[in-house]
Scaffold this motif. Structure first.
Motif, PDB file in Angstrom:
ATOM      1  N   VAL A  15       0.852  -1.202   0.000  1.00 61.15           N
ATOM      2  CA  VAL A  15       0.000   0.000   0.000  1.00 61.15           C
ATOM      3  C   VAL A  15       0.883   1.246   0.000  1.00 61.15           C
ATOM      4  CG1 VAL A  15      -1.841   1.240   1.223  1.00 61.15           C
ATOM      5  CG2 VAL A  15      -1.773  -1.248   1.281  1.00 61.15           C
ATOM      6  N   VAL A  16       1.952   1.206   0.820  1.00 62.06           N
ATOM      7  CA  VAL A  16       2.875   2.345   0.911  1.00 62.06           C
ATOM      8  C   VAL A  16       3.546   2.574  -0.450  1.00 62.06           C
ATOM      9  CG1 VAL A  16       4.988   3.213   2.017  1.00 62.06           C
ATOM     10  CG2 VAL A  16       3.250   2.023   3.377  1.00 62.06           C
ATOM     11  N   LYS A  17       3.962   1.476  -1.095  1.00 62.11           N
ATOM     12  CA  LYS A  17       4.602   1.610  -2.420  1.00 62.11           C
ATOM     13  C   LYS A  17       3.639   2.236  -3.426  1.00 62.11           C
ATOM     14  CE  LYS A  17       7.707  -2.330  -1.894  1.00 62.11           C
ATOM     15  NZ  LYS A  17       7.828  -3.780  -2.152  1.00 62.11           N
ATOM     16  N   CYS A  18       2.376   1.774  -3.397  1.00 61.21           N
ATOM     17  CA  CYS A  18       1.352   2.342  -4.297  1.00 61.21           C
ATOM     18  C   CYS A  18       1.208   3.843  -4.055  1.00 61.21           C
ATOM     19  CB  CYS A  18      -0.010   1.705  -4.017  1.00 61.21           C
ATOM     20  SG  CYS A  18      -0.339   0.248  -4.971  1.00 61.21           S
ATOM     21  N   ALA A  19       1.156   4.212  -2.775  1.00 64.15           N
ATOM     22  CA  ALA A  19       0.969   5.617  -2.409  1.00 64.15           C
ATOM     23  C   ALA A  19       2.150   6.456  -2.897  1.00 64.15           C
ATOM     24  CB  ALA A  19       0.815   5.740  -0.892  1.00 64.15           C
ATOM     25  N   LEU A  20       3.385   5.959  -2.688  1.00 65.99           N
ATOM     26  CA  LEU A  20       4.583   6.715  -3.085  1.00 65.99           C
ATOM     27  C   LEU A  20       4.665   6.868  -4.607  1.00 65.99           C
ATOM     28  CD1 LEU A  20       7.260   5.291  -0.596  1.00 65.99           C
ATOM     29  CD2 LEU A  20       6.144   7.532  -0.532  1.00 65.99           C
ATOM     30  N   VAL A  21       4.349   5.783  -5.315  1.00 66.30           N
ATOM     31  CA  VAL A  21       4.369   5.840  -6.787  1.00 66.30           C
ATOM     32  C   VAL A  21       3.327   6.864  -7.266  1.00 66.30           C
ATOM     33  CG1 VAL A  21       3.819   4.503  -8.867  1.00 66.30           C
ATOM     34  CG2 VAL A  21       5.264   3.501  -7.116  1.00 66.30           C
ATOM     35  N   GLY A  22       2.151   6.848  -6.622  1.00 61.98           N
ATOM     36  CA  GLY A  22       1.094   7.804  -6.980  1.00 61.98           C
ATOM     37  C   GLY A  22       1.529   9.239  -6.735  1.00 61.98           C
ATOM     38  N   ILE A  23       2.155   9.489  -5.582  1.00 63.53           N
ATOM     39  CA  ILE A  23       2.605  10.849  -5.255  1.00 63.53           C
ATOM     40  C   ILE A  23       3.639  11.319  -6.290  1.00 63.53           C
ATOM     41  CG2 ILE A  23       3.878  12.257  -3.560  1.00 63.53           C
ATOM     42  CD1 ILE A  23       2.573  10.483  -1.353  1.00 63.53           C
ATOM     43  N   GLY A  24       4.606  10.459  -6.605  1.00 61.12           N
ATOM     44  CA  GLY A  24       5.649  10.804  -7.576  1.00 61.12           C
ATOM     45  C   GLY A  24       5.061  11.126  -8.938  1.00 61.12           C
ATOM     46  N   ALA A  25       4.123  10.274  -9.380  1.00 68.25           N
ATOM     47  CA  ALA A  25       3.493  10.486 -10.692  1.00 68.25           C
ATOM     48  C   ALA A  25       2.681  11.782 -10.686  1.00 68.25           C
ATOM     49  CB  ALA A  25       2.596   9.304 -11.030  1.00 68.25           C
ATOM     50  N   GLY A  26       1.998  12.043  -9.560  1.00 64.46           N
ATOM     51  CA  GLY A  26       1.188  13.266  -9.446  1.00 64.46           C
ATOM     52  C   GLY A  26       2.046  14.508  -9.565  1.00 64.46           C
ATOM     53  N   ILE A  27       3.188  14.514  -8.869  1.00 61.64           N
ATOM     54  CA  ILE A  27       4.079  15.686  -8.917  1.00 61.64           C
ATOM     55  C   ILE A  27       4.572  15.916 -10.352  1.00 61.64           C
ATOM     56  CG2 ILE A  27       6.335  16.587  -8.166  1.00 61.64           C
ATOM     57  CD1 ILE A  27       5.801  15.220  -5.432  1.00 61.64           C
ATOM     58  N   VAL A  28       5.057  14.848 -11.002  1.00 60.01           N
ATOM     59  CA  VAL A  28       5.589  14.986 -12.373  1.00 60.01           C
ATOM     60  C   VAL A  28       4.489  15.436 -13.333  1.00 60.01           C
ATOM     61  CG1 VAL A  28       6.553  13.685 -14.326  1.00 60.01           C
ATOM     62  CG2 VAL A  28       7.481  13.344 -12.041  1.00 60.01           C
ATOM     63  N   ASN A  29       3.312  14.787 -13.229  1.00 62.67           N
ATOM     64  CA  ASN A  29       2.215  15.116 -14.148  1.00 62.67           C
ATOM     65  C   ASN A  29       1.708  16.545 -13.929  1.00 62.67           C
ATOM     66  OD1 ASN A  29       0.848  13.435 -16.232  1.00 62.67           O
ATOM     67  ND2 ASN A  29      -0.974  14.247 -15.234  1.00 62.67           N
ATOM     68  N   GLY A  30       1.673  16.982 -12.676  1.00 60.79           N
ATOM     69  CA  GLY A  30       1.231  18.348 -12.392  1.00 60.79           C
ATOM     70  C   GLY A  30       2.265  19.376 -12.812  1.00 60.79           C
ATOM     71  N   LEU A  31       3.536  19.053 -12.588  1.00 56.37           N
ATOM     72  CA  LEU A  31       4.615  20.000 -12.898  1.00 56.37           C
ATOM     73  C   LEU A  31       4.778  20.201 -14.399  1.00 56.37           C
ATOM     74  CD1 LEU A  31       6.893  21.738 -11.682  1.00 56.37           C
ATOM     75  CD2 LEU A  31       8.346  19.706 -11.680  1.00 56.37           C
ATOM     76  N   PHE A  32       4.658  19.128 -15.178  1.00 51.80           N
ATOM     77  CA  PHE A  32       4.927  19.223 -16.619  1.00 51.80           C
ATOM     78  C   PHE A  32       3.680  19.095 -17.503  1.00 51.80           C
ATOM     79  CE2 PHE A  32       8.835  17.302 -14.768  1.00 51.80           C
ATOM     80  CZ  PHE A  32       9.662  18.406 -14.956  1.00 51.80           C
ATOM     81  N   GLY A  33       2.534  18.799 -16.907  1.00 51.40           N
ATOM     82  CA  GLY A  33       1.333  18.606 -17.724  1.00 51.40           C
ATOM     83  C   GLY A  33       1.389  17.334 -18.553  1.00 51.40           C
ATOM     84  N   SER A  34       2.328  16.476 -18.253  1.00 51.92           N
ATOM     85  CA  SER A  34       2.476  15.162 -18.904  1.00 51.92           C
ATOM     86  C   SER A  34       3.517  14.376 -18.115  1.00 51.92           C
ATOM     87  CB  SER A  34       2.953  15.317 -20.356  1.00 51.92           C
ATOM     88  OG  SER A  34       4.293  15.748 -20.387  1.00 51.92           O
ATOM     89  N   GLY A  35       3.756  13.148 -18.525  1.00 51.39           N
ATOM     90  CA  GLY A  35       4.886  12.405 -17.937  1.00 51.39           C
ATOM     91  C   GLY A  35       4.546  11.522 -16.748  1.00 51.39           C
ATOM     92  N   GLY A  36       3.275  11.549 -16.290  1.00 50.24           N
ATOM     93  CA  GLY A  36       2.918  10.686 -15.158  1.00 50.24           C
ATOM     94  C   GLY A  36       3.140   9.211 -15.476  1.00 50.24           C
ATOM     95  N   GLY A  37       2.867   8.856 -16.723  1.00 52.76           N
ATOM     96  CA  GLY A  37       3.031   7.461 -17.149  1.00 52.76           C
ATOM     97  C   GLY A  37       4.480   6.998 -17.108  1.00 52.76           C
ATOM     98  N   LEU A  38       5.403   7.950 -17.250  1.00 53.69           N
ATOM     99  CA  LEU A  38       6.822   7.590 -17.208  1.00 53.69           C
ATOM    100  C   LEU A  38       7.210   7.053 -15.836  1.00 53.69           C
ATOM    101  CD1 LEU A  38       8.306  10.727 -18.993  1.00 53.69           C
ATOM    102  CD2 LEU A  38       8.108   8.429 -19.930  1.00 53.69           C
ATOM    103  N   ILE A  39       6.473   7.505 -14.804  1.00 49.83           N
ATOM    104  CA  ILE A  39       6.713   7.025 -13.440  1.00 49.83           C
ATOM    105  C   ILE A  39       5.885   5.754 -13.206  1.00 49.83           C
ATOM    106  CG2 ILE A  39       6.506   7.612 -10.968  1.00 49.83           C
ATOM    107  CD1 ILE A  39       8.395   9.542 -12.260  1.00 49.83           C
ATOM    108  N   LEU A  40       4.586   5.860 -13.560  1.00 50.45           N
ATOM    109  CA  LEU A  40       3.659   4.785 -13.186  1.00 50.45           C
ATOM    110  C   LEU A  40       3.936   3.452 -13.874  1.00 50.45           C
ATOM    111  CD1 LEU A  40       0.257   6.727 -13.132  1.00 50.45           C
ATOM    112  CD2 LEU A  40       1.512   5.854 -11.167  1.00 50.45           C
ATOM    113  N   VAL A  41       4.094   3.487 -15.212  1.00 49.96           N
ATOM    114  CA  VAL A  41       4.190   2.214 -15.943  1.00 49.96           C
ATOM    115  C   VAL A  41       5.365   1.350 -15.457  1.00 49.96           C
ATOM    116  CG1 VAL A  41       4.376   1.104 -18.204  1.00 49.96           C
ATOM    117  CG2 VAL A  41       2.920   3.118 -17.938  1.00 49.96           C
TER     118      VAL A  41
END
Lengths: 129, 130
Positions: A15-41
């Motif tokens: 659960v913690v890993k899921c949460a951390l991956v989600g937070i990382g993807a959220g930051i990247v996707n919000g900061l650049f308007g794209s790129g969340g998939g680069l973290i998530l996949v």
């Protein structure tokens, strides 16, 4: 932690890993308007043990909601009219369908390499301007 | 009027090409963003805003397909989404708070990463799927 197992998790650390991956993807996707998939996949496929197709599909599910949140956040400082953006949305959606259908017929390896070079050119240009 | 019409046609064609490239799975959603930011010379934040909007209809179509094929791992996706929302809001406000010049340079680093990974990405052979 029976309830975690009931909803499909093996352990709290998952659960913690899921949460951390989600937070990382959220930051990247919000900061650049794209790129969340680069973290998530890659993280979904490796540390969260999904098959590649599941990792890709689940990342689209997550990014849809993250993008909606980013759009709401951006809308405080950005405004565009539907008249300005409809060509992007219609052209992009139609192209997406054609691209997905053409996937099996194209030499993807070479198309990918050509566009990798284009992206690298864009990176250099973004550094210089 | 002709200029507006030409610009609409031009944007439709370029968006179609960018959408097709993304549909093949190339570029991690960055192709249209590159076009808007570096070729149309749009402000970085506005280009990112349009890129986010542009993702929504495409994602909805893709999700319908993925749900039908039972490919979404909902319990992991929902946890990632709940915590990701905090990250998305933080990332968005960070994008609005930092200097647009700096944002473009950080974006250049992201592009560098995408370009290198795409250049060296190995294509999966059909016989690998079991």
């Amino acid at each position: 932690m029976e309830w975690l197992k009931k909803i499909g998790f093996d352990s709290t650390s998952m659960v913690v890993k899921c949460a951390l991956v989600g937070i990382g993807a959220g930051i990247v996707n919000g900061l650049f308007g794209s790129g969340g998939g680069l973290i998530l996949v890659p993280f979904f496929a490796s540390i969260l043990k999904m098959e590649q197709k599941q990792a890709f599909a689940t990342s689209v599910f997550v990014i849809l909601f993250l993008s909606i949140c980013s759009i709401i956040s951006y809308s405080g400082s950005q405004s565009v009219t539907w008249l300005e953006i409809w060509p992007f949305l219609v052209g992009g959606a139609a192209g997406g369908i054609v691209g997905a259908l053409a996937l099996k017929k194209l030499p993807v390896k070479w198309v990918r390499r050509v566009f990798a070079l284009f992206i690298l050119w864009a990176a250099v240009r973004a550094f210089m301007t | 009027m002709t200029e507006i019409f030409n610009s609409v046609i031009f944007t439709l064609i370029i968006s179609f090409i960018c959408g097709a490239i993304s549909g093949i799975g190339i570029g991690g959603g960055s192709i249209l963003l590159i076009f808007m930011s570096l070729i149309l010379n749009m402000e970085q934040l506005q280009a990112q805003y349009i890129n986010l909007l542009y993702f929504i209809p495409t994602a909805i179509f893709a999700l319908i397909w993925h749900i039908k094929n039972k490919l979404i791992v909902f319990h992991k996706g929902i946890v990632a989404t709940i915590f990701g929302i905090g990250g998305a809001v933080a990332g968005s406000y960070l994008a609005m708070a930092i200097d647009p010049w700096l944002l473009k340079k950080i974006f250049a680093l992201l592009l560098l990463y995408i370009g290198i990974t795409q250049l060296f990405q190995k294509e999966k052979k059909p016989e690998e799927k079991k």
